[in-house]
Design an enzyme around this catalytic site. Sequence first.
Site, short mmCIF file in Angstrom:
data_model
loop_
_atom_site.label_atom_id
_atom_site.label_comp_id
_atom_site.label_asym_id
_atom_site.label_seq_id
_atom_site.Cartn_x
_atom_site.Cartn_y
_atom_site.Cartn_z
N HIS A 17 0.86 -1.18 0.00
CA HIS A 17 0.00 0.00 0.00
C HIS A 17 0.89 1.23 0.00
O HIS A 17 1.87 1.28 0.73
CB HIS A 17 -0.91 0.00 1.22
CG HIS A 17 -1.97 1.06 1.16
ND1 HIS A 17 -1.74 2.35 1.56
CD2 HIS A 17 -3.24 1.02 0.69
CE1 HIS A 17 -2.84 3.07 1.36
NE2 HIS A 17 -3.76 2.29 0.84
N GLY A 74 -7.15 3.96 1.78
CA GLY A 74 -7.99 4.13 0.59
C GLY A 74 -7.23 4.66 -0.59
O GLY A 74 -6.01 4.55 -0.67
N LEU A 133 -10.24 -4.11 3.84
CA LEU A 133 -9.33 -3.39 2.96
C LEU A 133 -8.34 -2.53 3.75
O LEU A 133 -8.75 -1.74 4.62
CB LEU A 133 -10.18 -2.49 2.04
CG LEU A 133 -9.50 -2.06 0.75
CD1 LEU A 133 -9.20 -3.27 -0.13
CD2 LEU A 133 -10.38 -1.07 0.04
N ASP A 134 -7.06 -2.65 3.45
CA ASP A 134 -5.99 -1.83 4.07
C ASP A 134 -5.87 -2.04 5.57
O ASP A 134 -5.23 -1.25 6.27
CB ASP A 134 -6.21 -0.32 3.81
CG ASP A 134 -6.16 0.02 2.34
OD1 ASP A 134 -5.73 -0.83 1.55
OD2 ASP A 134 -6.55 1.14 1.99
N GLU A 135 -6.49 -3.11 6.09
CA GLU A 135 -6.49 -3.32 7.53
C GLU A 135 -5.75 -4.59 7.94
O GLU A 135 -5.69 -4.92 9.12
CB GLU A 135 -7.94 -3.42 8.05
CG GLU A 135 -8.77 -2.18 7.83
CD GLU A 135 -8.50 -1.08 8.86
OE1 GLU A 135 -7.67 -1.30 9.76
OE2 GLU A 135 -9.13 -0.02 8.75
#
Lengths: 290, 290, 290, 290
Positions: free
Chosen positions: D199, D208, D234-236
């Site tokens: 990311h 995001g 998501l992204d976690e």
Amino acid sequence: MTLQNESLRDHACLIVHGPDKPGIVAAVTALITRNKGNIVTLDQYSDDANGGAFFQRVVFHRPDLSAAMPDIEADLADTVTALGLEWTLTDQSVPKRMAILASTSDHCLLELLWRHRRGELPVTIPMVISNHTNVAADVRSFGIPFFHVPSQGPDKSEAEAKILELLKGNVDFIVLARYMQIISEDFLDSVGVPVINIHHSFLPAFIGAAPYRKAKERGVKLIGATSHYVTKDLDEGPIIEQDVARVDHAHSAADLQARGAYVERAVLSRAVQWHAQDRVIRHGNQTIVF
Amino acid sequence: MTLQNESLRDHACLIVHGPDKPGIVAAVTALITRNKGNIVTLDQYSDDANGGAFFQRVVFHRPDLSAAMPDIEADLADTVTALGLEWTLTDQSVPKRMAILASTSDHCLLELLWRHRRGELPVTIPMVISNHTNVAADVRSFGIPFFHVPSQGPDKSEAEAKILELLKGNVDFIVLARYMQIISEDFLDSVGVPVINIHHSFLPAFIGAAPYRKAKERGVKLIGATSHYVTKDLDEGPIIEQDVARVDHAHSAADLQARGAYVERAVLSRAVQWHAQDRVIRHGNQTIVF
Amino acid sequence: MTLQNESLRDHACLIVHGPDKPGIVAAVTALITRNKGNIVTLDQYSDDANGGAFFQRVVFHRPDLSAAMPDIEADLADTVTALGLEWTLTDQSVPKRMAILASTSDHCLLELLWRHRRGELPVTIPMVISNHTNVAADVRSFGIPFFHVPSQGPDKSEAEAKILELLKGNVDFIVLARYMQIISEDFLDSVGVPVINIHHSFLPAFIGAAPYRKAKERGVKLIGATSHYVTKDLDEGPIIEQDVARVDHAHSAADLQARGAYVERAVLSRAVQWHAQDRVIRHGNQTIVF
Amino acid sequence: MTLQNESLRDHACLIVHGPDKPGIVAAVTALITRNKGNIVTLDQYSDDANGGAFFQRVVFHRPDLSAAMPDIEADLADTVTALGLEWTLTDQSVPKRMAILASTSDHCLLELLWRHRRGELPVTIPMVISNHTNVAADVRSFGIPFFHVPSQGPDKSEAEAKILELLKGNVDFIVLARYMQIISEDFLDSVGVPVINIHHSFLPAFIGAAPYRKAKERGVKLIGATSHYVTKDLDEGPIIEQDVARVDHAHSAADLQARGAYVERAVLSRAVQWHAQDRVIRHGNQTIVF
């Protein structure tokens, strides 16, 4: 003329340096204004407020720059030369021509070719020369000419002569991307353009050969790399950029070399980018990097 | 016995090192288990899978540790000594006694005193000795004894004798916090405890005096500091920790010195902390830091 | 007038910012020259070559500066204001007056006091105010006045009123050195000088309370600190400086806090130094740091 | 069986984790010894000395490892499973099979291919899949199969089905090398192997889309990148590695993106290397990295 980047059209870079005195910045900026230039970036440095050396880099925008260059140069000769200062004026939209000399290691070479392909290095690459052939296919896959100049035996003068013949008139600077041959003083005198090297240690530590082995023996906790201009004094030229990586007791000399490769390619890339953008001014054995 | 930290009560640290052979880890962990210890942390390193040197650090919890120490030591003598290995066993709740030698600079000294007051260094500080008096008030404001031992003239033996008298039997290790006197080989032989120094360059670059001035002259882009054990070979002892800071052409030698001070105090603090926690094993001219 | 540093005598700092247009640099440098100033350092930035915002910082030397200030200011009003630009002119030999607000944590506070004593921060410190008393003795040992303003109960307006009374007219900027009270919008409006805070995370990550606990829960591999100007939007003000430190799974939330303390004090110190040297220009919710 | 590296022949990696209790390290090391293994590296961590979770990674050498694996596994089932712990045993000489999913960006993809060619990633790469074709020639020049699976329209299920068909049974883990498609929960459930993402921010900041634009708007002084396991949130997912680079006001959002690319490729490479070497243990939403 190749336009490297449309955004650099009609942008000039002016470097001024010499003995400091009052009023230089004002004189130079007034000159740019009366030549219809608009200053985009200005960096200035004096190494001693009381009469040391003065360094200035100005990037300015001037519509129809190439037509105006002769007039600006004449004005600089009248004004700035008269102040006892040296200057160089370059059209930022004309990329410098960079030759790369390499041996068997590919990490610095490929990094430069790849950053060039991404448009991050404002250069053209007219040729890569190596004393080995293992990188030929990779180089040519980037659409860049590769020349093999073997370097056998103790007498390097024949090989250097061939390299000089290839370079002569074709390049603005040369990068030694882990080129494992010592460059002779004659070669440096003849080639007449700056030569940038990457040394695999944080100079002045571990000058000379096998720095990673020496680093392992000394038990250092950081390894580094140094990019510098090549002078006749081996490993002693003006430093452009340095960086380090952390290591520990568990790393072998081979591990240090593998880690160091990533520091080397990053340090060399930054040095090449800054040189290509006219950000580096040599001053004795030092550099001013704006 | 002073309990530095309640959380370290009944925790022992066992260091084992010597020639590697199969089964050492199993033998040592079995020994800890049969002595009712529970392993909290285990670090292990072999410098060559095929018969090199072996290093291990184990921290274990053992209820009623101080009562059990003699039995554990006897077992170690039977088991681990028999394997041809050296070992040291320490009670982690007993802080090491650290003397600090300083001169006029206060930055490394105050950093150690301040970290100690915050409870971050598992040591006691029985004394600070200086050949100057300017730091006396600061040291005493931390509740720590200060002794002034002037060092005049070329013969340092009298001053060293006085320092030895103060230290003898009172300290487990000594820190030179920018102590600007050369320690004699006789002193090192007599004092009998490890001595940690902070050198104001990224060794082996700029060995000797005035490293910041030399760094300015060489035009480096990074300055550094190195903490190492003191041996009779000046600036050549085993490196414990190093770090660097970025500088540029605009920094004077005095600026490098001011910036370097912050690297020095951080590097020395980490080295002291690791030594105090028995994390550093000397091996020839190198260190293993777990 | 207190001379902080003899080397700054007769040095002025001029900040100019506003809508970009051709010729600003030339106009400003000509103004300095005709007012008998000699440029020592010049930094300039335009956020968009085609009509964005323009920012310039010039330090110049002018013999008898204080006598000449009114004339230079009149010239600036005529010339630079006429170009639609804002400007501030400061005498670099006059240190800014910095108040520090603290709570129980001492690491940021002591770092500032100690750097000030070393002569590295061009400020005077007329007072330290805290809602606790534990740091009083340390502060006073530096020869700096300490005031205790307790902050009890939900209504902070009385405490804020007392703090305002102490500060009013006495300070040029305020530093919150881990001051654990929320500053009201009314306070910010009344105090009328910049307020700099240190936040213990790399904003915008972990906005709000307990960032180290949140960092531990999220399992990050880097922790950080952020120094920013305080605005009415909590943790949202313009960022001056940030830095990080590496952590790993073995660090508890308390370990993160202990490590973070060293990042906090370094980041805050740099932000304070740059602010005190007029290097930071606020622009919307961002900063230009020269 | 492909031998990635002769030096890893007959080396096994054992991961043990579960509820902590006294004697685990001793039990595991005794097991290795009685199975004729010699410990090369041992890392161990307990997240709470008083009954938290226990994690251990041991690499050991065992002549004729592949013949002995069934016996060692049986012993582990008897001994370690009986202690309530989970374990995995892998033959280090068998490289993991890694598929790469990419879109148009080549920097992370090429970095992985290039490090793999240098022998620095202990993996095989059976395929690269992209929803674009621009990287096809580069991938194939490394001798690695490339598959184009377009991803048009809002319904991604058909594309995901095709990707699953290609991957099924052929890979041990998947790397998203700037793959700009959201992975569905169904896909994750079906694919049954770990998925590693990069990311382009220092999570949890700028979760995001468009993190570099958001970073520019917030005026941060550091940008970063995060490699994490992909979960349905998501992204976690659990963070494996993070790093940052310094930026300043003069960098546009495009500049941040260009700089960030170098952080991304370094962070992802480290995460992939550590995963491939069985150095990363997932524990809830966190990772232990040995």
